[in-house]
Scaffold this motif. Structure first.
Motif, PDB file in Angstrom:
ATOM      1  N   ARG A  18     -44.155 -41.031 -33.615  1.00 51.71           N
ATOM      2  CA  ARG A  18     -44.244 -39.889 -34.534  1.00 51.71           C
ATOM      3  C   ARG A  18     -43.035 -38.974 -34.371  1.00 51.71           C
ATOM      4  NH1 ARG A  18     -48.068 -39.943 -38.694  1.00 51.71           N
ATOM      5  NH2 ARG A  18     -49.761 -41.310 -38.022  1.00 51.71           N
ATOM      6  N   VAL A  19     -42.684 -38.299 -35.460  1.00 53.93           N
ATOM      7  CA  VAL A  19     -41.582 -37.343 -35.418  1.00 53.93           C
ATOM      8  C   VAL A  19     -42.060 -36.059 -34.750  1.00 53.93           C
ATOM      9  CG1 VAL A  19     -39.980 -35.945 -36.789  1.00 53.93           C
ATOM     10  CG2 VAL A  19     -40.528 -38.280 -37.500  1.00 53.93           C
ATOM     11  N   VAL A  20     -41.388 -35.671 -33.655  1.00 54.97           N
ATOM     12  CA  VAL A  20     -41.729 -34.432 -32.947  1.00 54.97           C
ATOM     13  C   VAL A  20     -40.539 -33.469 -32.887  1.00 54.97           C
ATOM     14  CG1 VAL A  20     -43.540 -35.500 -31.554  1.00 54.97           C
ATOM     15  CG2 VAL A  20     -41.183 -35.471 -30.701  1.00 54.97           C
ATOM     16  N   ILE A  65     -38.012 -36.230 -44.685  1.00 47.78           N
ATOM     17  CA  ILE A  65     -38.599 -36.411 -43.352  1.00 47.78           C
ATOM     18  C   ILE A  65     -39.078 -35.072 -42.812  1.00 47.78           C
ATOM     19  CG2 ILE A  65     -38.043 -37.012 -40.956  1.00 47.78           C
ATOM     20  CD1 ILE A  65     -35.950 -38.943 -42.200  1.00 47.78           C
ATOM     21  N   GLY A  66     -40.249 -35.085 -42.183  1.00 48.05           N
ATOM     22  CA  GLY A  66     -40.783 -33.866 -41.586  1.00 48.05           C
ATOM     23  C   GLY A  66     -41.495 -34.163 -40.286  1.00 48.05           C
ATOM     24  N   ILE A  67     -41.834 -33.119 -39.556  1.00 48.61           N
ATOM     25  CA  ILE A  67     -42.590 -33.266 -38.305  1.00 48.61           C
ATOM     26  C   ILE A  67     -43.922 -33.964 -38.608  1.00 48.61           C
ATOM     27  CG2 ILE A  67     -43.772 -32.022 -36.451  1.00 48.61           C
ATOM     28  CD1 ILE A  67     -40.781 -31.910 -36.171  1.00 48.61           C
ATOM     29  N   GLY A  68     -44.251 -34.953 -37.778  1.00 48.77           N
ATOM     30  CA  GLY A  68     -45.500 -35.688 -37.938  1.00 48.77           C
ATOM     31  C   GLY A  68     -45.374 -36.992 -38.678  1.00 48.77           C
ATOM     32  N   ASP A  69     -44.237 -37.251 -39.321  1.00 40.79           N
ATOM     33  CA  ASP A  69     -44.055 -38.519 -40.015  1.00 40.79           C
ATOM     34  C   ASP A  69     -43.982 -39.667 -39.014  1.00 40.79           C
ATOM     35  OD1 ASP A  69     -44.110 -37.477 -42.556  1.00 40.79           O
ATOM     36  OD2 ASP A  69     -41.948 -37.261 -42.727  1.00 40.79           O
ATOM     37  N   THR A  70     -44.179 -40.882 -39.500  1.00 45.37           N
ATOM     38  CA  THR A  70     -44.187 -42.049 -38.625  1.00 45.37           C
ATOM     39  C   THR A  70     -42.774 -42.558 -38.364  1.00 45.37           C
ATOM     40  OG1 THR A  70     -44.351 -43.647 -40.435  1.00 45.37           O
ATOM     41  CG2 THR A  70     -46.417 -42.742 -39.567  1.00 45.37           C
ATOM     42  N   GLU A  71     -42.636 -43.225 -37.242  1.00 40.32           N
ATOM     43  CA  GLU A  71     -41.354 -43.864 -36.931  1.00 40.32           C
ATOM     44  C   GLU A  71     -40.988 -44.886 -38.003  1.00 40.32           C
ATOM     45  OE1 GLU A  71     -39.292 -46.417 -33.292  1.00 40.32           O
ATOM     46  OE2 GLU A  71     -41.477 -46.395 -33.537  1.00 40.32           O
ATOM     47  N   GLY A  72     -41.996 -45.628 -38.473  1.00 46.21           N
ATOM     48  CA  GLY A  72     -41.730 -46.626 -39.512  1.00 46.21           C
ATOM     49  C   GLY A  72     -41.154 -46.015 -40.767  1.00 46.21           C
ATOM     50  N   LYS A  73     -41.667 -44.851 -41.143  1.00 50.04           N
ATOM     51  CA  LYS A  73     -41.142 -44.175 -42.327  1.00 50.04           C
ATOM     52  C   LYS A  73     -39.693 -43.768 -42.114  1.00 50.04           C
ATOM     53  CE  LYS A  73     -41.809 -40.119 -45.286  1.00 50.04           C
ATOM     54  NZ  LYS A  73     -42.606 -38.913 -45.554  1.00 50.04           N
ATOM     55  N   ILE A  74     -39.371 -43.274 -40.923  1.00 46.74           N
ATOM     56  CA  ILE A  74     -37.996 -42.855 -40.619  1.00 46.74           C
ATOM     57  C   ILE A  74     -37.051 -44.034 -40.733  1.00 46.74           C
ATOM     58  CG2 ILE A  74     -36.494 -41.747 -38.924  1.00 46.74           C
ATOM     59  CD1 ILE A  74     -38.988 -40.119 -40.137  1.00 46.74           C
ATOM     60  N   ILE A  75     -37.423 -45.152 -40.133  1.00 48.64           N
ATOM     61  CA  ILE A  75     -36.574 -46.338 -40.171  1.00 48.64           C
ATOM     62  C   ILE A  75     -36.395 -46.812 -41.607  1.00 48.64           C
ATOM     63  CG2 ILE A  75     -36.331 -48.731 -39.430  1.00 48.64           C
ATOM     64  CD1 ILE A  75     -35.958 -46.687 -37.188  1.00 48.64           C
ATOM     65  N   ASN A  76     -37.454 -46.741 -42.397  1.00 54.18           N
ATOM     66  CA  ASN A  76     -37.355 -47.217 -43.774  1.00 54.18           C
ATOM     67  C   ASN A  76     -36.466 -46.329 -44.615  1.00 54.18           C
ATOM     68  OD1 ASN A  76     -38.397 -47.952 -46.652  1.00 54.18           O
ATOM     69  ND2 ASN A  76     -39.188 -49.517 -45.273  1.00 54.18           N
ATOM     70  N   GLY A  86     -42.509 -40.692 -52.090  1.00 50.79           N
ATOM     71  CA  GLY A  86     -41.339 -40.431 -52.924  1.00 50.79           C
ATOM     72  C   GLY A  86     -40.101 -41.213 -52.576  1.00 50.79           C
ATOM     73  N   HIS A  87     -40.164 -42.074 -51.545  1.00 51.95           N
ATOM     74  CA  HIS A  87     -38.982 -42.813 -51.114  1.00 51.95           C
ATOM     75  C   HIS A  87     -39.217 -44.318 -51.239  1.00 51.95           C
ATOM     76  CE1 HIS A  87     -36.872 -39.297 -49.507  1.00 51.95           C
ATOM     77  NE2 HIS A  87     -38.077 -38.864 -49.215  1.00 51.95           N
ATOM     78  N   ILE A  88     -38.225 -45.007 -51.805  1.00 48.82           N
ATOM     79  CA  ILE A  88     -38.318 -46.445 -51.992  1.00 48.82           C
ATOM     80  C   ILE A  88     -38.380 -47.153 -50.638  1.00 48.82           C
ATOM     81  CG2 ILE A  88     -37.079 -48.486 -52.794  1.00 48.82           C
ATOM     82  CD1 ILE A  88     -38.225 -47.012 -55.082  1.00 48.82           C
ATOM     83  N   LEU A  89     -39.337 -48.074 -50.494  1.00 47.29           N
ATOM     84  CA  LEU A  89     -39.406 -48.905 -49.300  1.00 47.29           C
ATOM     85  C   LEU A  89     -38.539 -50.143 -49.501  1.00 47.29           C
ATOM     86  CD1 LEU A  89     -43.207 -48.776 -48.358  1.00 47.29           C
ATOM     87  CD2 LEU A  89     -41.343 -47.331 -47.568  1.00 47.29           C
ATOM     88  N   VAL A 136     -43.548 -54.393 -42.663  1.00 53.00           N
ATOM     89  CA  VAL A 136     -42.868 -53.176 -43.114  1.00 53.00           C
ATOM     90  C   VAL A 136     -43.875 -52.118 -43.538  1.00 53.00           C
ATOM     91  CG1 VAL A 136     -41.364 -52.187 -44.882  1.00 53.00           C
ATOM     92  CG2 VAL A 136     -40.739 -54.331 -43.779  1.00 53.00           C
ATOM     93  N   ILE A 137     -44.836 -52.492 -44.383  1.00 51.01           N
ATOM     94  CA  ILE A 137     -45.761 -51.490 -44.914  1.00 51.01           C
ATOM     95  C   ILE A 137     -46.671 -50.957 -43.816  1.00 51.01           C
ATOM     96  CG2 ILE A 137     -47.488 -53.196 -45.657  1.00 51.01           C
ATOM     97  CD1 ILE A 137     -46.584 -49.912 -47.462  1.00 51.01           C
ATOM     98  N   LEU A 138     -47.140 -51.822 -42.925  1.00 51.46           N
ATOM     99  CA  LEU A 138     -48.062 -51.366 -41.881  1.00 51.46           C
ATOM    100  C   LEU A 138     -47.370 -50.476 -40.861  1.00 51.46           C
ATOM    101  CD1 LEU A 138     -50.144 -54.622 -41.321  1.00 51.46           C
ATOM    102  CD2 LEU A 138     -50.933 -52.499 -42.367  1.00 51.46           C
ATOM    103  N   GLU A 139     -46.178 -50.871 -40.420  1.00 58.02           N
ATOM    104  CA  GLU A 139     -45.465 -50.049 -39.433  1.00 58.02           C
ATOM    105  C   GLU A 139     -45.004 -48.736 -40.051  1.00 58.02           C
ATOM    106  OE1 GLU A 139     -42.391 -52.519 -37.810  1.00 58.02           O
ATOM    107  OE2 GLU A 139     -43.777 -53.484 -36.385  1.00 58.02           O
ATOM    108  N   THR A 140     -44.627 -48.747 -41.323  1.00 58.62           N
ATOM    109  CA  THR A 140     -44.229 -47.511 -41.998  1.00 58.62           C
ATOM    110  C   THR A 140     -45.402 -46.539 -42.087  1.00 58.62           C
ATOM    111  OG1 THR A 140     -42.573 -48.686 -43.296  1.00 58.62           O
ATOM    112  CG2 THR A 140     -43.232 -46.529 -44.102  1.00 58.62           C
TER     113      THR A 140
END
Length: 447
Positions: A220-222, A173-184, A50-53, A72-76
């Protein structure tokens, strides 16, 4: 096809003397001719959960397939990325999956098994582009195409399974999401603070009305903390919800957390803690606003239960992290009340730090030290010329978040945090009877 190719080569030979730019443009056309792609289309977007990269090079569509910058896509998506110049190969490793894509090859390898691609990975404008559907589906995602908005819609496995059931998320953002997603989604953090659990808090304080700390461990988000008002749980809990409604929705709060053979009691009167979806949720209340929700803290269950302590391992880095967080938390709550932001002051912070140390070393807890010096005396002794000043102290709270929330439920401390001073210094010290001491010094310095 042969005739077209000869004509193309002739044009290329004629244009060579003109400019390097012409050669570059024609080399793209040559690649399209080689692979028989009818056209290159741009103006395409990619959404993950649901979020634009955001990409530094725009995605393109070739022969109905979208290609995007690989890193970008792989790290996200949580993969470890590699680039091998000698073979011009991209690798992505996630869990027990190894993906290999070679530039200009219509074959990929999934754990060494050959897979045919509709379009190859390629280099454009100095960036390596890879087919997004192939890579996303290989990593367990689902992929859809919205023709009206020209958007690739990617749903990651964790979101696909639990998005409808996940009770808490913040800015997507939620628990368990990737660092790449957070940065994006949020960009690079203002800084990375150490937590008492050992993971790093990614601090986002660019807009204090949206203040959030995101805890990252092993990509990962903890952990998540926010006192912003831009969220609502699946059960409808949000900033301003009354405590009794929280208790009605989630039941009786925990009285303790078992870690090994020890039960750590939860005795904070200004918060309730629950175990929800394999993470501990601590909901903080504002006594001065009808006992309503004012902030929320999530810590992954495994991370919380692995810490056999209230305070964690002390260090100068942790002390500095707490000091900066207390400063940010004061400004974040001031944003809610439309108050001007404090300015950080190193000299005032040094004074606050000295008082925290003095209380710990000499076993007392008071604004007035054992020499009878008040906060105002100590400021004057340090040649701080002020027109207004105040001080908050605390001891024994397990981290900066709890110290701040405790202060906000004490009338005098709250008035100081929301007061009219202009600068704030914070000092933290580990040691003494209460294990940790906190001091805030507020003042307006004379011009």
């Amino acid at each position: 096809m042969k005739k077209l190719t000869r004509k193309f080569i002739l044009i290329l030979m004629i244009l060579i003397p003109l400019s390097i730019f012409s050669i570059k443009e024609l080399s793209i056309a040559q690649a399209v001719t080689k692979y028989q792609y009818p056209s290159i289309h741009q103006n395409v977007r990619v959404k993950l959960d649901g979020h634009i990269l955001n990409f530094d090079v725009s995605p393109i569509i070739i022969d109905g397939r979208t290609l995007v910058p690989f890193r970008v896509i792989l790290e996200t998506l949580g993969a470890k990325v590699g680039w091998h110049e000698d073979t011009r190969t991209v690798t992505a490793i996630k869990d027990d999956l190894i993906i290999e894509l070679k530039i200009d090859s219509v074959e990929a390898l999934l754990n060494k098994e050959k897979i045919d691609l509709d379009v190859p990975a390629m280099i454009k404008d100095g960036r390596t582009l890879i087919p997004v559907r192939f890579i996303a589906e290989a990593l367990g995602c689902t992929v859809d195409w919205d023709v009206n908005s020209r958007t690739v819609m990617i749903t990651s496995p964790s979101i696909g399974e639990i998005s409808m059931d996940r009770e808490f998320s913040f800015q997507g953002i939620g628990i368990g999401d990737t660092e790449g997603k957070i940065i994006n989604i949020l960009g690079e953090p203002a800084r990375k603070d150490l937590s008492k659990y050992g993971f790093k808090w990614y601090i986002y304080n660019g807009d204090y009305s949206k203040y959030i700390q995101v805890g990252i461990k092993n990509n990962r988000v903890v952990g998540i903390y926010t006192n912003a008002s831009n969220w609502e749980s699946k059960e409808g809990i949000k900033i301003g919800t009354r405590k009794r409604e929280v208790n009605n929705r989630y039941g009786t709060a925990l009285t303790g957390i078992k870690k090994g053979n020890t039960i750590y009691k939860l005795e904070s009167s200004e918060a309730d803690t629950y175990l929800i979806d394999d993470y501990y949720v601590t909901i903080f209340y504002d006594f001065h606003r009808g006992n309503t929700v004012t902030a929320i803290l999530l810590i992954e269950k495994e991370t919380e239960e692995a810490l056999n302590s209230f305070f964690g391992k002390t260090s100068s880095e942790l002390k500095k992290s707490y000091e900066r967080q207390i400063f940010d938390l004061a400004n974040a709550i001031r944003a809610r009340f439309n108050k001007a932001q404090y300015r950080w002051d190193d000299k005032i912070s040094s004074l606050a730090r000295e008082h925290s140390k003095d209380m710990a070393d000499k076993n007392y807890f008071s604004h007035e030290n054992l020499k009878g010096k008040s906060p105002f005396d100590r400021m004057e002794d340090n040649n701080i010329d002020f027109t207004r000043a105040a001080e908050n102290i605390a001891a024994g709270q397990p981290n900066a978040i709890f110290a701040h929330e405790n202060w906000m439920n004490s009338k005098g401390h709250r008035q100081n945090i929301l007061g009219e001073c202009e600068v704030l210094g914070v000092g933290v010290y580990f040691g003494g009877k209460y294990k940790i001491y906190y001091t805030q010094n507020f003042c307006t310095i004379s011009n």
